[in-house]
Design a protein around this motif. Sequence first.
Motif, PDB file in Angstrom:
ATOM      1  N   ALA A   1      72.022  45.289  43.212  1.00  0.00           N
ATOM      2  CA  ALA A   1      71.598  46.168  44.307  1.00  0.00           C
ATOM      3  C   ALA A   1      70.081  46.354  44.296  1.00  0.00           C
ATOM      4  O   ALA A   1      69.429  46.345  45.350  1.00  0.00           O
ATOM      5  CB  ALA A   1      72.297  47.523  44.188  1.00  0.00           C
ATOM      6  N   LEU A   2      69.500  46.500  43.099  1.00  0.00           N
ATOM      7  CA  LEU A   2      68.042  46.624  42.991  1.00  0.00           C
ATOM      8  C   LEU A   2      67.361  45.336  43.449  1.00  0.00           C
ATOM      9  O   LEU A   2      66.335  45.378  44.141  1.00  0.00           O
ATOM     10  CB  LEU A   2      67.657  46.938  41.544  1.00  0.00           C
ATOM     11  CG  LEU A   2      66.147  47.026  41.247  1.00  0.00           C
ATOM     12  CD1 LEU A   2      65.468  48.066  42.130  1.00  0.00           C
ATOM     13  CD2 LEU A   2      65.921  47.345  39.767  1.00  0.00           C
ATOM     14  N   ALA A   3      67.948  44.198  43.089  1.00  0.00           N
ATOM     15  CA  ALA A   3      67.407  42.911  43.546  1.00  0.00           C
ATOM     16  C   ALA A   3      67.429  42.827  45.064  1.00  0.00           C
ATOM     17  O   ALA A   3      66.526  42.255  45.678  1.00  0.00           O
ATOM     18  CB  ALA A   3      68.202  41.759  42.933  1.00  0.00           C
ATOM     19  N   GLY A   4      68.464  43.401  45.681  1.00  0.00           N
ATOM     20  CA  GLY A   4      68.550  43.418  47.141  1.00  0.00           C
ATOM     21  C   GLY A   4      67.423  44.217  47.778  1.00  0.00           C
ATOM     22  O   GLY A   4      66.852  43.810  48.791  1.00  0.00           O
ATOM     23  N   SER A   5      67.077  45.362  47.168  1.00  0.00           N
ATOM     24  CA  SER A   5      65.962  46.163  47.681  1.00  0.00           C
ATOM     25  C   SER A   5      64.651  45.391  47.571  1.00  0.00           C
ATOM     26  O   SER A   5      63.815  45.413  48.489  1.00  0.00           O
ATOM     27  CB  SER A   5      65.855  47.473  46.887  1.00  0.00           C
ATOM     28  OG  SER A   5      67.047  48.228  47.014  1.00  0.00           O
ATOM     29  N   LEU A   6      64.476  44.690  46.455  1.00  0.00           N
ATOM     30  CA  LEU A   6      63.269  43.888  46.262  1.00  0.00           C
ATOM     31  C   LEU A   6      63.238  42.706  47.220  1.00  0.00           C
ATOM     32  O   LEU A   6      62.170  42.279  47.674  1.00  0.00           O
ATOM     33  CB  LEU A   6      63.205  43.403  44.811  1.00  0.00           C
ATOM     34  CG  LEU A   6      62.962  44.503  43.772  1.00  0.00           C
ATOM     35  CD1 LEU A   6      63.288  44.000  42.373  1.00  0.00           C
ATOM     36  CD2 LEU A   6      61.526  44.995  43.844  1.00  0.00           C
ATOM     37  N   TRP A   7      64.416  42.176  47.554  1.00  0.00           N
ATOM     38  CA  TRP A   7      64.508  41.080  48.519  1.00  0.00           C
ATOM     39  C   TRP A   7      64.008  41.532  49.889  1.00  0.00           C
ATOM     40  O   TRP A   7      63.300  40.807  50.582  1.00  0.00           O
ATOM     41  CB  TRP A   7      65.950  40.597  48.596  1.00  0.00           C
ATOM     42  CG  TRP A   7      66.171  39.296  49.300  1.00  0.00           C
ATOM     43  CD1 TRP A   7      65.231  38.512  49.914  1.00  0.00           C
ATOM     44  CD2 TRP A   7      67.416  38.607  49.464  1.00  0.00           C
ATOM     45  NE1 TRP A   7      65.821  37.383  50.454  1.00  0.00           N
ATOM     46  CE2 TRP A   7      67.151  37.423  50.182  1.00  0.00           C
ATOM     47  CE3 TRP A   7      68.717  38.886  49.070  1.00  0.00           C
ATOM     48  CZ2 TRP A   7      68.156  36.521  50.526  1.00  0.00           C
ATOM     49  CZ3 TRP A   7      69.718  37.985  49.397  1.00  0.00           C
ATOM     50  CH2 TRP A   7      69.436  36.811  50.120  1.00  0.00           C
ATOM     51  N   ALA A   8      64.384  42.756  50.265  1.00  0.00           N
ATOM     52  CA  ALA A   8      63.912  43.302  51.544  1.00  0.00           C
ATOM     53  C   ALA A   8      62.385  43.426  51.540  1.00  0.00           C
ATOM     54  O   ALA A   8      61.713  43.100  52.529  1.00  0.00           O
ATOM     55  CB  ALA A   8      64.554  44.661  51.797  1.00  0.00           C
ATOM     56  N   GLY A   9      61.820  43.884  50.409  1.00  0.00           N
ATOM     57  CA  GLY A   9      60.369  43.971  50.303  1.00  0.00           C
ATOM     58  C   GLY A   9      59.709  42.607  50.368  1.00  0.00           C
ATOM     59  O   GLY A   9      58.644  42.440  50.985  1.00  0.00           O
ATOM     60  N   TYR A  10      60.349  41.617  49.753  1.00  0.00           N
ATOM     61  CA  TYR A  10      59.849  40.239  49.782  1.00  0.00           C
ATOM     62  C   TYR A  10      59.801  39.715  51.218  1.00  0.00           C
ATOM     63  O   TYR A  10      58.842  39.044  51.622  1.00  0.00           O
ATOM     64  CB  TYR A  10      60.762  39.378  48.902  1.00  0.00           C
ATOM     65  CG  TYR A  10      60.734  37.904  49.188  1.00  0.00           C
ATOM     66  CD1 TYR A  10      59.708  37.090  48.714  1.00  0.00           C
ATOM     67  CD2 TYR A  10      61.769  37.299  49.912  1.00  0.00           C
ATOM     68  CE1 TYR A  10      59.694  35.726  48.960  1.00  0.00           C
ATOM     69  CE2 TYR A  10      61.764  35.941  50.168  1.00  0.00           C
ATOM     70  CZ  TYR A  10      60.730  35.157  49.681  1.00  0.00           C
ATOM     71  OH  TYR A  10      60.721  33.809  49.933  1.00  0.00           O
ATOM     72  N   ILE A  11      60.814  40.028  52.005  1.00  0.00           N
ATOM     73  CA  ILE A  11      60.870  39.579  53.398  1.00  0.00           C
ATOM     74  C   ILE A  11      59.742  40.212  54.213  1.00  0.00           C
ATOM     75  O   ILE A  11      59.020  39.533  54.954  1.00  0.00           O
ATOM     76  CB  ILE A  11      62.234  39.920  54.024  1.00  0.00           C
ATOM     77  CG1 ILE A  11      63.339  39.082  53.379  1.00  0.00           C
ATOM     78  CG2 ILE A  11      62.214  39.678  55.537  1.00  0.00           C
ATOM     79  CD1 ILE A  11      64.741  39.503  53.785  1.00  0.00           C
ATOM     80  N   LEU A  12      59.577  41.522  54.067  1.00  0.00           N
ATOM     81  CA  LEU A  12      58.545  42.232  54.838  1.00  0.00           C
ATOM     82  C   LEU A  12      57.141  41.762  54.466  1.00  0.00           C
ATOM     83  O   LEU A  12      56.320  41.461  55.347  1.00  0.00           O
ATOM     84  CB  LEU A  12      58.678  43.733  54.605  1.00  0.00           C
ATOM     85  CG  LEU A  12      59.907  44.411  55.223  1.00  0.00           C
ATOM     86  CD1 LEU A  12      59.996  45.858  54.764  1.00  0.00           C
ATOM     87  CD2 LEU A  12      59.860  44.338  56.745  1.00  0.00           C
ATOM     88  N   LEU A  13      56.850  41.684  53.186  1.00  0.00           N
ATOM     89  CA  LEU A  13      55.523  41.274  52.753  1.00  0.00           C
ATOM     90  C   LEU A  13      55.265  39.796  53.023  1.00  0.00           C
ATOM     91  O   LEU A  13      54.157  39.406  53.390  1.00  0.00           O
ATOM     92  CB  LEU A  13      55.350  41.573  51.261  1.00  0.00           C
ATOM     93  CG  LEU A  13      55.228  43.053  50.904  1.00  0.00           C
ATOM     94  CD1 LEU A  13      55.263  43.252  49.390  1.00  0.00           C
ATOM     95  CD2 LEU A  13      53.945  43.637  51.472  1.00  0.00           C
ATOM     96  N   GLY A  14      56.311  38.973  52.878  1.00  0.00           N
ATOM     97  CA  GLY A  14      56.162  37.551  53.171  1.00  0.00           C
ATOM     98  C   GLY A  14      55.839  37.316  54.634  1.00  0.00           C
ATOM     99  O   GLY A  14      55.022  36.448  54.971  1.00  0.00           O
ATOM    100  N   GLY A  15      56.451  38.103  55.503  1.00  0.00           N
ATOM    101  CA  GLY A  15      56.166  37.982  56.929  1.00  0.00           C
ATOM    102  C   GLY A  15      54.731  38.335  57.255  1.00  0.00           C
ATOM    103  O   GLY A  15      54.095  37.698  58.092  1.00  0.00           O
TER     104      GLY A  15
END
Length: 272
Positions: free
Chosen positions: A134-148
């Motif tokens: 679940a924590l990895a999922g939150s970090l994945w969302a951050g990765y998507i936003l910052l990557g964009g």
Amino acid sequence: MSIVSVQTGASVAKYLFPVLGASGTASLRIGFSAIILLAFFRTNLLQLNRRQLLYCAGYGTCLGAMNLVFYFAIKRIPLGLGVTIEFMGPLALAIIGSRKLLDLMWAALAGLGIALIAPWNTNSIDLVGVLCAALAGSLWAGYILLGGKVSKFMKGGDAVAVGMVFATLLVVPFGVFSGGLSALNGPLLLLGIAVALLTSAIPFTLDMNALRQLSSKNYSILMSLHPAVAALSGLLFLQEHLSLTQWLSIACVIAASVGATVFSKKQSEENS
């Protein structure tokens, strides 16, 4: 292509866990990825400005932490379940960013798939593994936003390479202090390079190009293929068998991804 590469590599990585541990395996993956990407794209770190470094630092930190925590998760729980729980991050991002009923429908269908694939009715699930996923999922969302955001003012290859350097600075100390890297030998080194290529160097570069063309919302919905491919990889490479209900969940996430892709393309054509 990116999704297949990532999940195949994750299956290979699980073979390294008994010897190198989760942090040792993550260190090999991230460290070799940084070296490969810097060499391939010939990124000059000295030419980066303050804004680029700051965004790449955030992007890389999310990327590194996401991979490290996720490896701790799938060390304790099956790959398909781990990816399914992790996907809650991108799914939440897709739902929060949606303003149209059709977008919410695809997100809901993907959510149904997630609910079906998770064995909620058993008491054998490792709670620590679930929380890590679940924590990895939150970090994945951050990765998507910052990557964009990073993809808007940097070349995709350079952004991924620099981000991977920051990810290496975060992850490798965990591998060193855990003692897992002390068992490293020639064959394991080759497997580590293969994992780096499959799970980081190739897919993250493809992701950066995708984020340049898609909104964070649509990218998040398309990522619903990850649980399905992870389940198939777990079956093929790790003999992690699925129930009929879990196979139905795969159909749901595939339908959501296909629907999001088709209608997103149609909308783009209508707007052009």
